[in-house]
Design an enzyme around this catalytic site. Sequence first.
Site, PDB file in Angstrom:
ATOM      1  CB  CYS A  66       5.114   5.559  -3.685  1.00  0.00           C
ATOM      2  SG  CYS A  66       5.676   7.180  -3.181  1.00  0.00           S
ATOM      3  N   GLY A  83       0.858  -1.188   0.000  1.00  0.00           N
ATOM      4  CA  GLY A  83       0.000   0.000   0.000  1.00  0.00           C
ATOM      5  C   GLY A  83       0.885   1.225   0.000  1.00  0.00           C
TER       6      GLY A  83
HETATM    7  C1  UDX Z   1       8.131   3.362  -1.623  1.00  0.00           C
HETATM    8  C2  UDX Z   1       9.523   3.191  -2.252  1.00  0.00           C
HETATM    9  O1  UDX Z   1      10.266   2.219  -1.508  1.00  0.00           O
HETATM   10  C3  UDX Z   1      10.254   4.509  -2.283  1.00  0.00           C
HETATM   11  O2  UDX Z   1      11.502   4.353  -2.932  1.00  0.00           O
HETATM   12  C4  UDX Z   1       9.406   5.541  -3.010  1.00  0.00           C
HETATM   13  O3  UDX Z   1      10.014   6.802  -2.971  1.00  0.00           O
HETATM   14  C5  UDX Z   1       8.025   5.637  -2.400  1.00  0.00           C
HETATM   15  O4  UDX Z   1       7.412   4.333  -2.351  1.00  0.00           O
HETATM   16  P1  UDX Z   1       7.111   3.638   0.828  1.00  0.00           P
HETATM   17  O5  UDX Z   1       5.778   3.777   0.166  1.00  0.00           O
HETATM   18  O6  UDX Z   1       7.465   4.586   1.928  1.00  0.00           O
HETATM   19  O7  UDX Z   1       8.283   3.769  -0.264  1.00  0.00           O
HETATM   20  O8  UDX Z   1       7.178   2.184   1.443  1.00  0.00           O
HETATM   21  P2  UDX Z   1       8.005   0.834   1.285  1.00  0.00           P
HETATM   22  O9  UDX Z   1       8.792   0.608   2.511  1.00  0.00           O
HETATM   23  O10 UDX Z   1       8.724   0.762   0.006  1.00  0.00           O
HETATM   24  O11 UDX Z   1       6.799  -0.229   1.313  1.00  0.00           O
HETATM   25  C6  UDX Z   1       5.733  -0.162   0.363  1.00  0.00           C
HETATM   26  C7  UDX Z   1       4.731  -1.260   0.625  1.00  0.00           C
HETATM   27  O12 UDX Z   1       5.258  -2.525   0.284  1.00  0.00           O
HETATM   28  C8  UDX Z   1       4.272  -1.388   2.097  1.00  0.00           C
HETATM   29  O13 UDX Z   1       2.882  -1.630   2.131  1.00  0.00           O
HETATM   30  C9  UDX Z   1       5.052  -2.588   2.600  1.00  0.00           C
HETATM   31  O14 UDX Z   1       4.403  -3.234   3.651  1.00  0.00           O
HETATM   32  C10 UDX Z   1       5.091  -3.444   1.342  1.00  0.00           C
HETATM   33  N1  UDX Z   1       6.218  -4.398   1.322  1.00  0.00           N
HETATM   34  C11 UDX Z   1       7.488  -3.945   1.261  1.00  0.00           C
HETATM   35  C12 UDX Z   1       5.948  -5.754   1.327  1.00  0.00           C
HETATM   36  O15 UDX Z   1       4.782  -6.196   1.383  1.00  0.00           O
HETATM   37  N2  UDX Z   1       6.997  -6.623   1.276  1.00  0.00           N
HETATM   38  C13 UDX Z   1       8.289  -6.217   1.202  1.00  0.00           C
HETATM   39  O16 UDX Z   1       9.173  -7.076   1.149  1.00  0.00           O
HETATM   40  C14 UDX Z   1       8.535  -4.836   1.208  1.00  0.00           C
END
Ligand code: UDX
Length: 428
Positions: free
Chosen positions: A259, A256
């Site tokens: 981004c 979610g």
């Molecule tokens: C993301 C990008 O990482 C970042 O580079 C960009 O600038 C903005 O979008 P962010 O939205 O802050 O950053 O979160 P991120 O930590 O990347 O996680 C995004 C989503 O993926 C979260 O819902 C997280 O729970 C999920 N996720 C992440 C997973 O389900 N599994 C993973 O292994 C990593």
Amino acid sequence: MTSEREPIAVIGTGYVGLVTAAGFAELGNEVYCVDIDASKIEALERGDVPIFEPGLAESIAANRERLHFSTELAPALEHARLLFVAVGTPPTYSGDADLSAVHAVVDAMPTSDHHALVMKSTVPVGTGESIRRAFDQRGKSGFSYVSCPEFLKEGSALADFRQPDRVVVGDAGDWAGEAVVDLYAPLGAPLVRTDVKSAEMIKLAANAFLATKISFINEIANVCEETGADVVEVARGMGLDNRIGDKFLRPGIGFGGSCFPKDVSALKLLAGNSGYHFQLLTAVIEVNELQKRRVVAKLQKHLGSLVGKRIALLGLAFKANTDDMREASSLVLAARLQADGAHVSAYDPIAEPEARKLMRGVQFAGSAMEAIDGAEAVVIVTEWPEFVELDWQEVAQKTAGRIVIDGRNCVDPGAVRDAGFIYEGVGR
Ligand code: UDX
């Protein structure tokens, strides 16, 4: 060194804007922050930081004398050549990015031969070109433009600013690109110096790839559930291959945030609008939607009909260490559970105020223990540290039922089972 650092402006004081402002203030730059939201600017002037981001309030307080806040553009234009644009570009109903805030900034720029817009907000490929055209048509050809996409992650945004994996600067080869490169030089990060369109595409492609990685491991997890393999072991074995890497291989209940969902659909549409069908991203999005809903099927497997059953959701934010509820899986999950007749109680240590604005019919609790009181099943939605440390024997005293669904694979299955629960993670 401090006196040599050039003043900059940051337009838009959301996550990206405030972190960029604080980061450059730490490096010694005077930073002129502009936002149209007067209440936000007043709060910032008082020293209140309107968002939750670890270390941000402290950084802003420590560098307060170099940070200037205003609703007016004039002081920013007077003091700074480089105007970083960090306004929101949320998705429209069509899934395209809403660029109205970006256009408002462009429209507000005066004729100038010594200013540049530096685009931090994520925008479709071609936005820089259309802004260039708008400047040219209005006799503002002297205004420069640089694409400098932001890659920060919420929850570790300041650390990401201080130690970026790379800095991307896309420009037309005039003074402004060089000035942006100089600004970032003290961070010592690898630099990708390129054209504007490629810089715009780097941001969209990077986010789409990461989202693809998550949907891929989520599907592997689902197959693991069918075959009896443990996805945690599988991800470890895959991740040790340098070509794959061990990051972003955590299965869960879907990605979610502000981004990934937006950028994946924006890239898919961008391709579609120019006649290319981006098949892979269609699947990435669909897998993510289904992943949010799988929890419901798992609950039904154990509880049968959910009508009248109390389900406790632990965590609501789209990930830990943020109060951001944008596109959080919990929104879909809570709505689905209620549609199936369940009573939903929920607890989030930080995101509750944001969640209240978006969720209906949910009973908000002041603690994890209050949320689980009398629940037939406990669902861990967000991997907040306090859920990892829960005393499951204590939990067992409170719940009515014996089902724990760990949507993030973040708690110890042994400890949960020892307390008498049925444990279901994702793919293990
Ligand atoms: C993301 C990008 O990482 C970042 O580079 C960009 O600038 C903005 O979008 P962010 O939205 O802050 O950053 O979160 P991120 O930590 O990347 O996680 C995004 C989503 O993926 C979260 O819902 C997280 O729970 C999920 N996720 C992440 C997973 O389900 N599994 C993973 O292994 C990593």
